[in-house]
Structure formats: structure tokens, C-alpha cells
Scaffold this motif. Structure first.
Motif, PDB file in Angstrom:
ATOM      1  N   TYR A   1       0.797  -1.220   0.000  1.00 54.74           N
ATOM      2  CA  TYR A   1       0.000   0.000   0.000  1.00 54.74           C
ATOM      3  C   TYR A   1       0.836   1.279   0.000  1.00 54.74           C
ATOM      4  CZ  TYR A   1      -3.480  -3.457   1.177  1.00 54.74           C
ATOM      5  OH  TYR A   1      -4.282  -4.572   1.167  1.00 54.74           O
ATOM      6  N   VAL A   2       2.157   1.151  -0.200  1.00 52.09           N
ATOM      7  CA  VAL A   2       3.033   2.326  -0.200  1.00 52.09           C
ATOM      8  C   VAL A   2       2.972   3.004  -1.571  1.00 52.09           C
ATOM      9  CG1 VAL A   2       5.416   3.139  -0.035  1.00 52.09           C
ATOM     10  CG2 VAL A   2       4.570   1.416   1.562  1.00 52.09           C
ATOM     11  N   LEU A   3       2.716   4.310  -1.552  1.00 50.72           N
ATOM     12  CA  LEU A   3       2.686   5.120  -2.760  1.00 50.72           C
ATOM     13  C   LEU A   3       3.736   6.213  -2.609  1.00 50.72           C
ATOM     14  CD1 LEU A   3       1.328   5.923  -5.451  1.00 50.72           C
ATOM     15  CD2 LEU A   3      -0.198   7.359  -4.092  1.00 50.72           C
ATOM     16  N   ILE A   4       4.657   6.292  -3.558  1.00 56.99           N
ATOM     17  CA  ILE A   4       5.726   7.295  -3.513  1.00 56.99           C
ATOM     18  C   ILE A   4       5.472   8.324  -4.604  1.00 56.99           C
ATOM     19  CG2 ILE A   4       8.201   7.730  -3.744  1.00 56.99           C
ATOM     20  CD1 ILE A   4       8.670   4.940  -2.560  1.00 56.99           C
ATOM     21  N   THR A   5       5.524   9.594  -4.206  1.00 57.72           N
ATOM     22  CA  THR A   5       5.318  10.703  -5.127  1.00 57.72           C
ATOM     23  C   THR A   5       6.579  11.552  -5.173  1.00 57.72           C
ATOM     24  OG1 THR A   5       2.984  10.753  -4.501  1.00 57.72           O
ATOM     25  CG2 THR A   5       3.832  12.675  -5.654  1.00 57.72           C
ATOM     26  N   VAL A   6       7.014  11.908  -6.387  1.00 59.85           N
ATOM     27  CA  VAL A   6       8.204  12.741  -6.570  1.00 59.85           C
ATOM     28  C   VAL A   6       7.815  13.959  -7.405  1.00 59.85           C
ATOM     29  CG1 VAL A   6      10.531  12.888  -7.548  1.00 59.85           C
ATOM     30  CG2 VAL A   6       9.751  10.744  -6.506  1.00 59.85           C
ATOM     31  N   SER A   7       8.027  15.142  -6.842  1.00 61.78           N
ATOM     32  CA  SER A   7       7.840  16.369  -7.614  1.00 61.78           C
ATOM     33  C   SER A   7       9.183  17.084  -7.710  1.00 61.78           C
ATOM     34  CB  SER A   7       6.767  17.260  -6.994  1.00 61.78           C
ATOM     35  OG  SER A   7       7.142  17.650  -5.701  1.00 61.78           O
ATOM     36  N   PHE A   8       9.329  17.897  -8.747  1.00 66.40           N
ATOM     37  CA  PHE A   8      10.598  18.606  -8.955  1.00 66.40           C
ATOM     38  C   PHE A   8      10.322  20.017  -9.448  1.00 66.40           C
ATOM     39  CE2 PHE A   8       9.560  16.586 -12.970  1.00 66.40           C
ATOM     40  CZ  PHE A   8       9.801  17.582 -13.904  1.00 66.40           C
ATOM     41  N   ARG A   9      11.324  20.884  -9.242  1.00 57.71           N
ATOM     42  CA  ARG A   9      11.287  22.232  -9.798  1.00 57.71           C
ATOM     43  C   ARG A   9      12.716  22.689 -10.070  1.00 57.71           C
ATOM     44  NH1 ARG A   9      10.291  23.373  -4.144  1.00 57.71           N
ATOM     45  NH2 ARG A   9      11.604  25.095  -3.450  1.00 57.71           N
ATOM     46  N   HIS A  10      12.862  23.684 -10.909  1.00 59.07           N
ATOM     47  CA  HIS A  10      14.171  24.221 -11.327  1.00 59.07           C
ATOM     48  C   HIS A  10      14.991  23.184 -12.088  1.00 59.07           C
ATOM     49  CE1 HIS A  10      13.214  27.689  -8.944  1.00 59.07           C
ATOM     50  NE2 HIS A  10      13.235  27.005  -7.822  1.00 59.07           N
ATOM     51  N   ALA A  11      14.332  22.362 -12.897  1.00 60.31           N
ATOM     52  CA  ALA A  11      15.041  21.364 -13.703  1.00 60.31           C
ATOM     53  C   ALA A  11      15.604  22.030 -14.961  1.00 60.31           C
ATOM     54  CB  ALA A  11      14.099  20.226 -14.083  1.00 60.31           C
ATOM     55  N   ASP A  12      16.500  21.337 -15.632  1.00 55.38           N
ATOM     56  CA  ASP A  12      17.126  21.843 -16.854  1.00 55.38           C
ATOM     57  C   ASP A  12      16.386  21.297 -18.068  1.00 55.38           C
ATOM     58  OD1 ASP A  12      18.902  23.243 -18.404  1.00 55.38           O
ATOM     59  OD2 ASP A  12      20.438  21.676 -18.377  1.00 55.38           O
ATOM     60  N   GLN A  13      15.086  21.486 -18.088  1.00 50.12           N
ATOM     61  CA  GLN A  13      14.250  21.001 -19.176  1.00 50.12           C
ATOM     62  C   GLN A  13      12.966  21.808 -19.185  1.00 50.12           C
ATOM     63  OE1 GLN A  13      13.478  16.924 -17.923  1.00 50.12           O
ATOM     64  NE2 GLN A  13      11.512  17.555 -17.066  1.00 50.12           N
ATOM     65  N   LYS A  14      12.154  21.597 -20.190  1.00 48.60           N
ATOM     66  CA  LYS A  14      10.833  22.214 -20.245  1.00 48.60           C
ATOM     67  C   LYS A  14       9.815  21.104 -20.206  1.00 48.60           C
ATOM     68  CE  LYS A  14      12.021  26.449 -22.540  1.00 48.60           C
ATOM     69  NZ  LYS A  14      12.071  27.502 -21.697  1.00 48.60           N
ATOM     70  N   PRO A  15       8.857  21.086 -19.314  1.00 50.32           N
ATOM     71  CA  PRO A  15       8.698  22.064 -18.239  1.00 50.32           C
ATOM     72  C   PRO A  15       9.762  21.887 -17.165  1.00 50.32           C
ATOM     73  CG  PRO A  15       7.096  20.319 -17.965  1.00 50.32           C
ATOM     74  CD  PRO A  15       7.824  20.048 -19.252  1.00 50.32           C
ATOM     75  N   ALA A  16      10.083  22.967 -16.482  1.00 44.34           N
ATOM     76  CA  ALA A  16      11.124  22.958 -15.456  1.00 44.34           C
ATOM     77  C   ALA A  16      10.607  22.460 -14.118  1.00 44.34           C
ATOM     78  CB  ALA A  16      11.717  24.346 -15.299  1.00 44.34           C
ATOM     79  N   GLU A  17       9.288  22.239 -14.033  1.00 47.26           N
ATOM     80  CA  GLU A  17       8.727  21.690 -12.793  1.00 47.26           C
ATOM     81  C   GLU A  17       7.623  20.716 -13.157  1.00 47.26           C
ATOM     82  OE1 GLU A  17       5.493  24.792 -11.199  1.00 47.26           O
ATOM     83  OE2 GLU A  17       7.551  25.529 -11.102  1.00 47.26           O
ATOM     84  N   GLY A  18       7.398  19.776 -12.249  1.00 49.05           N
ATOM     85  CA  GLY A  18       6.353  18.793 -12.500  1.00 49.05           C
ATOM     86  C   GLY A  18       6.473  17.614 -11.566  1.00 49.05           C
ATOM     87  N   THR A  19       5.847  16.517 -11.969  1.00 44.75           N
ATOM     88  CA  THR A  19       5.860  15.281 -11.194  1.00 44.75           C
ATOM     89  C   THR A  19       6.606  14.221 -11.986  1.00 44.75           C
ATOM     90  OG1 THR A  19       3.730  15.856 -10.224  1.00 44.75           O
ATOM     91  CG2 THR A  19       4.397  13.566 -10.083  1.00 44.75           C
ATOM     92  N   LEU A  20       7.462  13.499 -11.295  1.00 40.91           N
ATOM     93  CA  LEU A  20       8.241  12.427 -11.907  1.00 40.91           C
ATOM     94  C   LEU A  20       7.551  11.110 -11.605  1.00 40.91           C
ATOM     95  CD1 LEU A  20      10.901  12.068 -13.466  1.00 40.91           C
ATOM     96  CD2 LEU A  20      12.061  11.826 -11.285  1.00 40.91           C
ATOM     97  N   THR A  21       7.351  10.286 -12.620  1.00 46.44           N
ATOM     98  CA  THR A  21       6.686   8.997 -12.443  1.00 46.44           C
ATOM     99  C   THR A  21       7.686   7.857 -12.559  1.00 46.44           C
ATOM    100  OG1 THR A  21       6.133   8.928 -14.797  1.00 46.44           O
ATOM    101  CG2 THR A  21       4.476   9.860 -13.316  1.00 46.44           C
ATOM    102  N   ALA A  22       7.310   6.706 -12.034  1.00 48.43           N
ATOM    103  CA  ALA A  22       8.182   5.520 -12.073  1.00 48.43           C
ATOM    104  C   ALA A  22       8.602   5.245 -13.515  1.00 48.43           C
ATOM    105  CB  ALA A  22       7.464   4.322 -11.488  1.00 48.43           C
ATOM    106  N   GLY A  23       9.900   5.003 -13.711  1.00 48.59           N
ATOM    107  CA  GLY A  23      10.443   4.716 -15.023  1.00 48.59           C
ATOM    108  C   GLY A  23      10.853   5.948 -15.816  1.00 48.59           C
ATOM    109  N   ALA A  24      10.478   7.128 -15.352  1.00 51.63           N
ATOM    110  CA  ALA A  24      10.820   8.377 -16.051  1.00 51.63           C
ATOM    111  C   ALA A  24      12.054   9.015 -15.430  1.00 51.63           C
ATOM    112  CB  ALA A  24       9.643   9.343 -15.988  1.00 51.63           C
ATOM    113  N   SER A  25      12.620   9.998 -16.135  1.00 51.86           N
ATOM    114  CA  SER A  25      13.779  10.719 -15.608  1.00 51.86           C
ATOM    115  C   SER A  25      13.627  12.204 -15.887  1.00 51.86           C
ATOM    116  CB  SER A  25      15.082  10.181 -16.209  1.00 51.86           C
ATOM    117  OG  SER A  25      15.091  10.370 -17.603  1.00 51.86           O
ATOM    118  N   VAL A  26      14.460  12.994 -15.223  1.00 49.42           N
ATOM    119  CA  VAL A  26      14.432  14.444 -15.364  1.00 49.42           C
ATOM    120  C   VAL A  26      15.857  14.941 -15.542  1.00 49.42           C
ATOM    121  CG1 VAL A  26      14.496  14.821 -12.857  1.00 49.42           C
ATOM    122  CG2 VAL A  26      13.572  16.603 -14.341  1.00 49.42           C
TER     123      VAL A  26
END
Length: 91
Positions: free
Chosen positions: A50-75
Motif C-alpha cells: 500500500y506504499v505510494l511514492i510521489t516525486v515532484s521537482f522544480r528548477h530542472a534543466d528542461q521544459k517544463p522545469a517543474e512537474g511530477t516524476l513517475t516511475a520509469g521516467a527521468s528528469v
């Protein structure tokens, strides 16, 4: 003409200072996966059915520079990219 002493041409990895859950971390890659960010945030990584992990980011070196990162994705990161990682247990 580019300079031969730049990190990308010299073959030496560049270190990036990022923030994960309010803590400064240093990494030697210009992109981080969901799994890598979670590992930087938690030791050990929470597990369970039942564990759910959420990852959000900001000031990234990409567009969009902020958002939510999902399993299997990278920033793509830069110095001072900020990550907020939360783990919840649906009981």
C-alpha cells in the motif's frame, strides 16, 4: 570553438548540487530517474503493498522545469534542482 577543459569534452563527470527533501545532495550525472531520486530521499526505501511514492521537482534543466516524476521516467537536472519525495501508506 569550444574549450577543451569543459567537463563534457574532458570526459570528467560534472558534479551537480541538488536538494532532496530539504537536504543538499551531490550527484555526478545530468539526469536522474524516479528510482534514483527515491533512493536519495529514503534509506531504506519504503516498501509494501500500500506504499505510494510521489516525486515532484522544480528548477530542472528542461521544459517544463517543474512537474511530477513517475516511475520509469527521468528528469534533466542542473545545480539547485529541487525534489520533494513523499511516501504514503494507504491503510
Amino acid at each position: 570553438m569550444s574549450r577543451p577543459d569543459t567537463p563534457s569534452e574532458s570526459g570528467h563527470p560534472r558534479d551537480y548540487k541538488i536538494i532532496v527533501n530539504g537536504q543538499e545532495r551531490t550527484v555526478s550525472t545530468d539526469a536522474l530517474s524516479f528510482e534514483e531520486v527515491v533512493s536519495l530521499a529514503f534509506d531504506p526505501v519504503p516498501t509494501g503493498p500500500y506504499v505510494l511514492i510521489t516525486v515532484s521537482f522544480r528548477h530542472a534543466d528542461q521544459k517544463p522545469a517543474e512537474g511530477t516524476l513517475t516511475a520509469g521516467a527521468s528528469v534533466k537536472i542542473k545545480n539547485r534542482t529541487v525534489f520533494s519525495v513523499t511516501a504514503t501508506d494507504k491503510s
